[in-house]
Design an enzyme around this catalytic site. Sequence first.
Site, PDB file in Angstrom:
ATOM      1  N   LYS A  85       0.834  -1.221   0.000  1.00 26.60           N
ATOM      2  CA  LYS A  85       0.000   0.000   0.000  1.00 26.60           C
ATOM      3  C   LYS A  85       0.863   1.264   0.000  1.00 26.60           C
ATOM      4  O   LYS A  85       0.784   2.096   0.906  1.00 26.60           O
ATOM      5  CB  LYS A  85      -0.962  -0.019   1.180  1.00 26.60           C
ATOM      6  CG  LYS A  85      -1.901  -1.232   1.164  1.00 26.60           C
ATOM      7  CD  LYS A  85      -2.864  -1.239   2.306  1.00 26.60           C
ATOM      8  CE  LYS A  85      -3.907  -2.341   2.206  1.00 26.60           C
ATOM      9  NZ  LYS A  85      -3.422  -3.699   2.442  1.00 26.60           N
ATOM     10  N   PRO A 205     -10.495  -8.505  -1.947  1.00 24.83           N
ATOM     11  CA  PRO A 205     -10.270  -9.178  -0.674  1.00 24.83           C
ATOM     12  C   PRO A 205     -11.534  -9.042   0.171  1.00 24.83           C
ATOM     13  O   PRO A 205     -12.329  -8.135  -0.065  1.00 24.83           O
ATOM     14  CB  PRO A 205      -9.133  -8.350  -0.043  1.00 24.83           C
ATOM     15  CG  PRO A 205      -9.308  -6.974  -0.611  1.00 24.83           C
ATOM     16  CD  PRO A 205     -10.046  -7.103  -1.929  1.00 24.83           C
ATOM     17  N   GLY A 206     -11.713  -9.943   1.121  1.00 25.52           N
ATOM     18  CA  GLY A 206     -12.816  -9.750   2.067  1.00 25.52           C
ATOM     19  C   GLY A 206     -13.850 -10.856   2.087  1.00 25.52           C
ATOM     20  O   GLY A 206     -14.848 -10.737   2.790  1.00 25.52           O
ATOM     21  N   ALA A 209     -13.434 -14.625   6.096  1.00 23.41           N
ATOM     22  CA  ALA A 209     -13.195 -14.015   7.413  1.00 23.41           C
ATOM     23  C   ALA A 209     -13.839 -12.628   7.554  1.00 23.41           C
ATOM     24  O   ALA A 209     -14.317 -12.274   8.628  1.00 23.41           O
ATOM     25  CB  ALA A 209     -11.698 -13.938   7.674  1.00 23.41           C
TER      26      ALA A 209
HETATM   27  P1  XMP Z   1      -8.367 -12.189   4.798  1.00 25.58           P
HETATM   28  O1  XMP Z   1      -7.735 -12.998   5.887  1.00 25.58           O
HETATM   29  O2  XMP Z   1      -9.315 -11.161   5.320  1.00 25.58           O
HETATM   30  O3  XMP Z   1      -7.103 -11.430   4.145  1.00 25.58           O
HETATM   31  O4  XMP Z   1      -8.964 -13.034   3.712  1.00 25.58           O
HETATM   32  C1  XMP Z   1      -7.191 -10.409   3.207  1.00 25.58           C
HETATM   33  C2  XMP Z   1      -5.827  -9.918   2.891  1.00 25.58           C
HETATM   34  O5  XMP Z   1      -5.951  -8.801   2.020  1.00 25.58           O
HETATM   35  C3  XMP Z   1      -5.578  -7.613   2.720  1.00 25.58           C
HETATM   36  N1  XMP Z   1      -6.659  -6.697   2.496  1.00 25.58           N
HETATM   37  C4  XMP Z   1      -6.614  -5.700   1.681  1.00 25.58           C
HETATM   38  N2  XMP Z   1      -5.649  -5.293   0.885  1.00 25.58           N
HETATM   39  N3  XMP Z   1      -7.091  -3.577   0.163  1.00 25.58           N
HETATM   40  C5  XMP Z   1      -5.892  -4.224   0.138  1.00 25.58           C
HETATM   41  O6  XMP Z   1      -5.012  -3.802  -0.618  1.00 25.58           O
HETATM   42  C6  XMP Z   1      -8.108  -3.955   0.936  1.00 25.58           C
HETATM   43  O7  XMP Z   1      -9.191  -3.396   0.931  1.00 25.58           O
HETATM   44  C7  XMP Z   1      -7.834  -5.055   1.722  1.00 25.58           C
HETATM   45  N4  XMP Z   1      -8.612  -5.703   2.574  1.00 25.58           N
HETATM   46  C8  XMP Z   1      -7.838  -6.724   3.026  1.00 25.58           C
HETATM   47  C9  XMP Z   1      -5.444  -7.933   4.166  1.00 25.58           C
HETATM   48  O8  XMP Z   1      -4.513  -7.101   4.819  1.00 25.58           O
HETATM   49  C10 XMP Z   1      -5.027  -9.366   4.084  1.00 25.58           C
HETATM   50  O9  XMP Z   1      -3.645  -9.463   3.758  1.00 25.58           O
END
Ligand code: XMP
Length: 251
Positions: A85, A205-206, A209
């Site tokens: 990021k 992502p999302g 969990a």
């Molecule tokens: P989980 O365990 O929630 O992991 O399936 C998700 C992974 O993605 C990252 N993450 C994000 N990365 N924008 C991002 O660039 C987002 O909105 C975002 N939401 C989750 C999180 O840190 C983890 O590595």
Amino acid sequence: MSFRKKIVKSSEEKKSNIVLALDLPPNDRTLLLKRAARILESTQDHICAVKLNRHLLLPLGLFDGVQDLIFQAKEYQLPIIMDCKINDIGNTNRIIAEHYFGGGFDAVTANPFVGWDDGLQPVFETARNIGRGVILLVYMSHRSAGDGYGREFVAVDGTRTPAYMIFARRAVEWNADGAVVGATYPERIGEIHSVLEQKVPIYAPGVGAQGGTISLCMNKGVRYLIVGRTITLASDPGRVAEKIKNQTRAS
Ligand code: XMP
């Protein structure tokens, strides 16, 4: 081969659009590395890329333990993304990107909020010169994402535009290799997809969990699903990755 082509090829070959977020809770360094390597080995046939975050990078170090995982991903023909990021001034951003690319990462994530000139321009330039990728955050997945990404920008003529629509336009204009949009906000995915069309793929992502639903977000235009804890904390990560792969293909 560019990052963008690499992930398309890998996704076709593995018949998967899952990006494994290889995140693990803190532990002894040796155990962390062993566990991460085992998860990668058991999921490799069911994923199209790997994404690392600070969970492993901070304890293991870029030029130390993480190198083993980068080599392992490359051995399996899987592109590897650093979810760093990037969010600073241009000169610092360039150096951050050079370190991650020099360490073997194929792409980095970056925050379009900082703008182009003296912001993300040096990151795109560094990436383009060596065929690496830049994926922009357009709407994050966490509960308070709207507090930032949903805020409206007011132009001098009074026109109001939500930040995420401006970021989506920047993703197209800057020719980003991907846009991150939270799977937890399917309506936003639809709106953002209408700006990105087929020019910039959406990474979501999302699911699991954080509560996002696979079929809902796939139907709104997501290309790649980023999945972490649902896989990494499972007793059989390979089986769970396979199940999610099949669910995404059926939706
Ligand atoms: P989980 O365990 O929630 O992991 O399936 C998700 C992974 O993605 C990252 N993450 C994000 N990365 N924008 C991002 O660039 C987002 O909105 C975002 N939401 C989750 C999180 O840190 C983890 O590595």
